[in-house]
Design an enzyme around this catalytic site. Structure first.
Site, PDB file in Angstrom:
ATOM      1  CG  LEU A   9      50.409 -15.392  36.332  1.00 53.43           C
ATOM      2  CD1 LEU A   9      50.868 -14.682  34.981  1.00 53.43           C
ATOM      3  CD2 LEU A   9      48.770 -15.547  35.887  1.00 53.43           C
ATOM      4  CB  ALA A  10      50.315 -20.807  40.657  1.00 53.11           C
ATOM      5  NE  ARG A  16      64.316 -21.798  36.217  1.00 57.64           N
ATOM      6  CZ  ARG A  16      64.563 -21.248  36.380  1.00 57.64           C
ATOM      7  NH1 ARG A  16      65.955 -20.465  37.138  1.00 57.64           N
ATOM      8  NH2 ARG A  16      63.651 -20.691  36.495  1.00 57.64           N
ATOM      9  CG  ASP A 104      57.625 -17.787  40.535  1.00 58.44           C
ATOM     10  OD1 ASP A 104      57.033 -16.762  41.092  1.00 58.44           O
ATOM     11  OD2 ASP A 104      58.076 -18.240  39.896  1.00 58.44           O
ATOM     12  CG  ASN A 229      62.697 -18.929  39.833  1.00 65.52           C
ATOM     13  OD1 ASN A 229      61.440 -19.423  39.124  1.00 65.52           O
ATOM     14  ND2 ASN A 229      63.420 -18.513  39.391  1.00 65.52           N
ATOM     15  CG  ASN A 345      58.702 -33.253  88.221  1.00 66.80           C
ATOM     16  OD1 ASN A 345      59.007 -32.128  87.471  1.00 66.80           O
ATOM     17  ND2 ASN A 345      59.073 -33.757  87.965  1.00 66.80           N
ATOM     18  CE1 TYR A 355      50.531 -46.450  65.177  1.00 65.24           C
ATOM     19  CE2 TYR A 355      52.951 -47.199  64.759  1.00 65.24           C
ATOM     20  CZ  TYR A 355      51.717 -46.547  64.504  1.00 65.24           C
ATOM     21  OH  TYR A 355      51.584 -47.347  63.478  1.00 65.24           O
TER      22      TYR A 355
END
Ligand code: UD1
Ligand code: CA
Length: 418
Positions: A9-10, A16, A104, A229, A345, A355
């Site tokens: 059950l999710a 909270r 949970d 929770n 090394n 990048y």
């Protein structure tokens, strides 16, 4: 376990948590909370798993590739949530028992799930509950027993009288039901409670009244059923899982010098006689061979493979890279999208500029190369076997260094021997 299905059950919002991410997807040691339960259920041999989803269900579905997800549009209670799985489960004639758990409780152990099912099968009960006794039972459904000690019903906190509230035996929220009796009982429950919800727990009263057996398995391991929770619960669960991961590694022959200050996620493989020094962070999907030395203060990110005998030292970050056998990357380096061969090394302060602002490019450093301190390698670039870069050299993109050659300077040029 071919005749057992599981329902998780999710669908709840997890208000909270104060998050835009569904509660089920909050990671614990790098793995979404719901996956712990799914993996544990799978590990005991249950294949038929249904997850009831609601809040931002598409995100949850995407993460749970290969698991049947059924949407509960309106959150009408745990009883209504289970009823959503009815068609799917009745269709499957092989299935006679249904394991149900809230989504949970990530710390539940496979052994416990096995125990509940084992007990359920051997006593042929209509339902077997996981119960516990708590000095402070606030928030949990209380187990009401009749004079002959049989479970008669479960009273939810909100609906409990002051006499019922003092009961210390609680419903953990994990059950094994006989499939047919479950759906029969679900058809009889009504939302006549403070929350106006269909409570799954009201089926216990229905079953007990019809003289069906309601049985229980008890646990005193409160850690195991810690319900997540809030963010605080999440971190508590993270600390438990982290410790479990480190314990598992140590049992397999890895030395973890300071378990309180070592952060290794789920899905990391480390072979024996490797030593992990403090303040090391290792993300999911990293593999480390044997007799390596890692840290202190190292960060190994996803997609990294470190071969046997390699040494990764302090303030080194590595991502999506391979570090070959006996290669050393000891001090203040960044290595990204790089394949490094054997016996290399990498000097202090070496940076791979992987990048370029648009793309992440690859770098190759072949066996026995020697990268001088403070070298910058601008990807894509290849350093040949046994090649050397001088201290502070900047090897520019596509200016590959041939095997055995030495380059120096900015931009790096081949040093001609006089
Ligand atoms: C539930 C039990 C309680 C038990 C406690 C253990 C009921 C009525 N009560 O209470 O006896 O002690 O768990 O933690 O079952 N959910 C749905 N759809 C819904 C409502 C809930 O999928 O319509 C899911 C939630 O996402 C959550 C789980 O069911 O994972 C439990 O629901 P919640 O409302 O939190 O029940 P509790 O009050 O904790
Ligand atoms: Ca709850």
């Amino acid at each position: 376990m071919r005749n057992v299905a599981a329902v998780i059950l999710a669908a709840g919002e997890g208000t909270r948590m104060r998050s835009s991410l569904p509660k089920a997807l909050h990671p614990i040691c790098g793995k979404p909370m719901i996956k712990y339960l799914v993996d544990n259920i799978r590990s005991i041999g249950i294949k038929n798993i249904i997850v009831i989803v609601g809040h931002r269900s598409n995100l949850v579905k995407k993460e749970l590739d290969g698991v049947e997800c059924i949407k509960q549009d309106k959150l009408l209670g745990t009883g209504d949530a289970v009823a959503k799985a009815k068609t799917a489960l009745l269709k499957d004639k092989k299935i006679d028992s249904v394991l149900i758990s809230c989504g949970d409780v990530p710390l539940l152990k496979p052994e416990t799930l096995k125990k509940i099912i084992g007990r359920h099968v051997s006593t042929r009960s209509a339902c077997t509950l996981l119960v516990s006794t708590l000095k402070n039972p606030t928030g949990y459904g209380r187990i009401m027993r009749s004079s002959n000690d049989r479970i008669a019903k479960i009273i939810e906190e909100l609906d409990a009288s002051i006499y019922e509230k003092v009961v210390e035996e609680i419903n953990v929220g994990v059950y094994c039901f006989n499939k047919d009796l479950l759906f029969e009982a679900l058809g009889k429950i009504k939302p006549n409670n403070k929350k106006k919800e269909y409570y799954l727990t009201d089926t216990i009263d229905v079953l007990a009244r019809s003289n069906a057996i309601v049985d229980s398995v008890s646990t005193d391991d409160t850690e195991e059923f810690l319900g997540v929770n809030t963010r605080k619960d999440l971190i508590e669960a993270e600390m438990v899982v982290r410790r479990r991961i480190l314990d598992r590694l140590m049992r397999r022959g890895v030395s973890v010098i300071d378990p309180n200050n070592t952060y290794i996620e789920e899905g990391v493989e480390i072979k024996k006689d490797t030593i992990i020094y403090p303040y090391t962070f290792i993300d999911s999907n990293v593999k480390i061979g044997s007799e390596c030395s890692i840290g202190p203060f190292a960060r190994l990110r996803s997609g990294t493979v470190v071969d046997d005998g390699a040494g990764i030292g302090n303030f080194v970050e590595i991502v999506r890279s391979r570090i070959g056998k006996n290669t050393k990357v000891r001090h203040q380096c960044y290595i990204g999208d790089t394949v490094i061969g054997k016996g290399v090394n990498i000097g202090a302060g070496t940076i791979v500029a992987n990048y370029d602002g648009k793309r992440k490019n690859k770098t190759v450093i072949e066996d026995n190369a020697f990268i001088g301190t403070g070298t910058i390698l601008i990807a894509p670039v290849r350093i040949g076997k046994g090649a050397i870069t001088g201290s502070g050299s900047v090897v520019t993109r596509n200016h590959n260094v041939p095997a055995g050659k030495t380059v120096v300077g900015v931009p790096a040029r081949i040093l001609r021997k006089k």
